[in-house]
Design an enzyme around this catalytic site. Structure first.
Site, PDB file in Angstrom:
ATOM      1  CG  ASP A  25      28.050 -20.630 -25.728  1.00 33.34           C
ATOM      2  OD1 ASP A  25      28.925 -19.752 -25.569  1.00 33.34           O
ATOM      3  OD2 ASP A  25      27.063 -20.475 -26.484  1.00 33.34           O
ATOM      4  CE  LYS A  86      32.752 -14.851 -25.084  1.00 35.23           C
ATOM      5  NZ  LYS A  86      31.744 -15.718 -25.755  1.00 35.23           N
ATOM      6  CD  GLU A 185      31.983 -18.193 -28.552  1.00 38.40           C
ATOM      7  OE1 GLU A 185      31.612 -17.282 -29.311  1.00 38.40           O
ATOM      8  OE2 GLU A 185      32.259 -18.020 -27.356  1.00 38.40           O
TER       9      GLU A 185
END
Lengths: 627, 181
Positions: A25, A86, A185
């Site tokens: 993740d 990100k 996700e």
């Protein structure tokens, strides 16, 4: 040759031996790595026992630091310490300017369209920064598991567009990871929850992370996780809550100048800590003491609620839309699962609960659930559970379109279409004698090209001139299981073709990645060469192994003698060439085997399907076969 | 008997009769079963050639699934199997009554902002569109079964109108929601 005796993990392993694969993740605030051990998916800790790796990278004087070591410098060395990278993934330079006044970085002008952050160790792109985080997690996993990984499933926000997905895949490649799949996700979280509960029905996954928000509606049935619709905002998250609180502090303190980078970092840190404390208390005291700003005060639950409510309302609108796209009502939703650190905020839980009219589920740690789901998927994809029924069917989050006359975006693949998907559409010329056509690929829901995300441009040239409207240009969009797009164009009457893997707009070009890989190795060209050779040899082994297994099962039934001898010849050639050290020759020989097997592969696949379906036609589909 | 995924028609692919009425549960069941065999996740460790084929086949299954589950697309596809290309054919005329209805509905929609409870009003529109759509679908099913293809084409046009109206209602709802929050 000695090289062939090197035992690659997974390649020469006994059939029952586990192939090591992990789920990663890669988050805005924190990142995690997880794997399946003894039938249980667990996140892996570093040597100090910490599972969460802060997604912070510092380009220090002597070394690159990642995680806790870097975070300490976020305030005192802001321009060399990169946080929330990100948010920069797959973005163009223009996007970054609009991202905000508070960015502490200096962006350098670069030749490539990828914006670079200026640090003391040179200019770095978001992809390179992310690769540092991934390398750290890879090293952690390999140290814990004691062997090399065969691959990783890396999660991305469901609402990431093509450029953002491609950037993530590039980062993994740069970190030396074999990407088994890019997984959305919320889908990963659904896997973690779905497998734990074994429930069937419709579930909603509300995933609010540090910098991104996703809502996905899924149907669970017989081990299949079918995403019905997804929505969100790839630039909305807990960071924005912190930002709103930081702004409030400045306002309360009567600070009117533009705050410097260090002060912004400090305020963001204080804001975040206040927000976290307010998850359990009614009011929290804040004290700021710098040369620049001295302020003391208290922030209450209700004040914070007022500050962040507009942001949460935006997520609720997205939920409403996702339900409408999925054609289900809030009442039909069986469970609402909360994912992401930002769902710890009370107001978020309340609002989501009120909208879906049920208490949201928080039984799996919202920080870890995505990594756990990714690890479960990685275990299946690595081939460790050949009989597993689990299958994830995902969708594309944003429509893919093409620019037509007048700057209009004509949609070719609509949002929430299941992937992989291929869609072709025909266009024509608008001028007499036209022999070329520009193709502009965009992504988004808006009518005008300028309001959509530009993904790629290319030209189809050299088709014969026709009168206006007579040429037939067939444009095909192919989206793969990672959600990545390839576009090709072909003039039908002449057969002139052009195609492009959509990426150069904001991604790195292949040559840029190769240069980076090369730079990161000591003995550059030799290592590079050996690595490529080894990769081709492994692929050759795989091809021969698969072919032999296939021929043994059904070569007799499905092939004529001539076809068989053709295939045998190509196989023999490949075996001989792959003992040598010419990687290009091996590549060519593989292509030849593939060519010889083309019909055979198709026949096999159909016969497999037939066999697998036969069991069904006896019971479920009885009587439907006479059609 | 399962025909070749890449060449057989969508009805054969899902093993259902070529007709407008559809056992959607069966289509969904078949969709899952097919995906469990051909999906790229089942070919992660296979050769590049197998991977490509798997992607092509999965893409086609997805295309078929999308076509069959959407009422208008399914109708257009059925006519296409009969050699009638609805998208190109613009010659069909609409009956005046239907057009009047459409115009009235558009007018009502354009004034919806000033309604007392616009969202409730839009929900009412949605329900109305759904009912009309079901009627058209029923008609289409009969016409198609009786090979009245010209009439079937006209019904598709009407369905397209309705679908567009439905989309507009959704967009309007979204817009009003945005303003409310």
């Amino acid at each position: 040759m000695a090289l062939l005796q090197i035992s690659e993990p997974g390649q020469t392993a006994e059939p029952h031996q586990r192939r090591l694969a992990v789920g990663i993740d890669l988050g805005t605030t924190n990142s995690l790595v997880a794997t399946v051990r003894s039938a249980e998916a667990l996140t892996l800790a570093d040597e100090s026992g910490r599972h969460l790796l802060p997604s912070v990278v510092r380009y220090g004087v002597d070394a690159i630091e990642v995680g806790e070591a870097a975070i300490e410098h976020a305030v005192n060395d802001p321009s060399n310490t990169i946080v929330s990278v990100k948010r920069l993934m797959g973005r163009a330079a223009e996007d970054l300017i609009s991202l905000g006044k508070s960015s502490p970085y200096t962006f350098s002008a670069s030749d490539s369209s990828v914006p670079k952050i200026h640090t003391r160790s040179g200019d770095v792109s978001a992809v390179e920064v992310s690769a540092e985080i991934l390398k750290t997690l890879k090293a952690r996993a390999e140290a814990t598991l004691g062997d090399e990984l065969i691959g990783a499933v890396i999660t991305v926000p469901a609402y990431f567009d093509d450029a953002q997905r491609q950037a993530t895949k590039d980062a993994a490649r740069l970190a030396g990871l074999n990407v088994l799949r890019l997984l959305n996700e919320p889908t990963a979280a659904a896997v973690a929850y779905g497998l734990a509960s074994g429930q069937e029905g419709i579930i909603a996954i509300y995933d609010l992370g540090g910098g991104t928000f996703d809502i996905s509606i899924l149907r669970l049935r017989q081990g299949v996780f079918e995403v019905l619709a997804t929505g969100g905002d790839s630039a909305l998250g807990g960071d924005d809550f912190d930002h709103a609180i930081a702004e409030w502090i400045l306002q309360q303190a009567g600070y009117e100048a533009v705050p410097g980078a260090s002060l912004v970092r400090l305020l963001m840190r204080e804001a975040r800590s206040a927000k976290e404390q307010l998850a359990t208390t009614e009011s929290v005291d804040i004290a700021i003491e710098t040369d620049d700003l001295k302020w003391q005060g208290a922030l209450t639950q209700s004040q914070m609620r007022e500050l962040i409510e507009p942001l949460i309302n935006k997520t609720i609108i997205a939920c409403r839309r996702a339900l409408r796209d999925a054609d289900v009502t809030a009442e039909e939703v069986l469970e609402v699962v909360m994912v992401g650190g930002s769902t710890r905020t009370q107001v978020v839980r309340e609002k989501v609960g009120a909208f879906f009219k049920r208490e949201p589920l928080v039984s799996i740690d919202p920080d870890k659930v995505v990594a756990v789901g990714a690890a479960l998927q990685a275990d299946v994809l690595a081939g460790n559970k050949p009989d597993d029924e689990m299958l994830l069917l995902d969708v594309i989050p944003l429509s893919l379109a093409i620019e037509t006359m007048g700057g209009l975006a004509e949609k070719i693949v609509y949002r929430n279409t299941p992937i992989p998907v291929a869609k072709a559409q025909e266009f024509t010329t608008y001028k007499d004698g036209q022999t070329a056509m520009a193709v502009h690929v965009v992504q988004g829901e808006r009518e005008l090209v300028e309001d959509c995300r530009s993904l790629a441009r290319f030209e189809l040239r050299g088709f014969p001139p026709h009168v206006a409207g007579a040429a037939r240009i067939r444009v095909t969009y192919q989206v793969d299981a990672d959600g990545l797009l390839t576009v090709s164009a072909r003039e039908v009457t002449s057969g002139v073709e052009a195609s492009v893997d959509v990426k150069p707009s904001y991604g790195l070009t292949d040559s840029e990645i190769e240069t980076m890989l090369r730079d990161s190795m000591d003995n550059a060209s030799d290592d590079m060469h050996l690595r490529m050779l080894r990769e081709q040899q492994v692929e050759a082994e795989r091809v021969v192994e698969a072919l032999d297994a296939a021929l043994q099962t059904d070569g007799e039934q499905l092939l004529s003698a001539a076809e068989r001898s053709n295939i045998d010849q190509a196989r023999q050639q490949l075996v001989e060439v792959s003992a040598g050290d010419d990687s290009d020759a091996i590549k060519t020989a593989i292509k030849q085997v593939e060519g010889a097997c083309e019909d055979y592969v198709a026949r096999r696949m159909n016969s497999n399907i037939r066999n697998a379906m036969q069991g069904h036609s006896v019971d479920e589909y009885a009587g439907k076969d006479q059609e | 008997m399962v025909a070749d995924i890449l060449t057989c028609n969508f009805f054969e692919l899902f093993d259902v009769p070529v007709a407008y009425e559809l056992d959607f549960d069966q289509v969904q069941q078949r969709y899952r079963d097919l995906q469990k065999i051909v999906h790229p996740d089942k070919f992660v460790n296979a050769s590049d050639q197998d991977k490509r084929l798997s992607m092509q086949q999965t893409s086609r299954i997805n295309e078929a699934f999308n076509t069959l589950r959407q009422p208008v697309d399914r109708a257009i596809y059925l006519l296409k199997l009969k050699g009638v290309d609805t998208v190109q054919e613009n010659s069909t005329t609409m009956d005046a009554a239907f057009l009047m209805e459409q115009i009235e509905m558009r007018e009502a929609l354009s004034e919806i902002h000033s309604a007392e409870d616009p969202l409730a009003e839009l929900d009412r529109f949605s329900a109305q569109i759904k009912t009309s759509m079901q009627g058209l679908m029923q008609n289409f099913s009969e016409c198609y079964a009786q090979e009245k293809l010209e009439k079937a084409q006209e019904l598709i046009k009407k369905m397209q109108f309705m679908q567009k109206a439905g989309k507009e209602v959704n967009e309007l709802s979204a817009k009003i929601e945005d303003e409310l929050y």
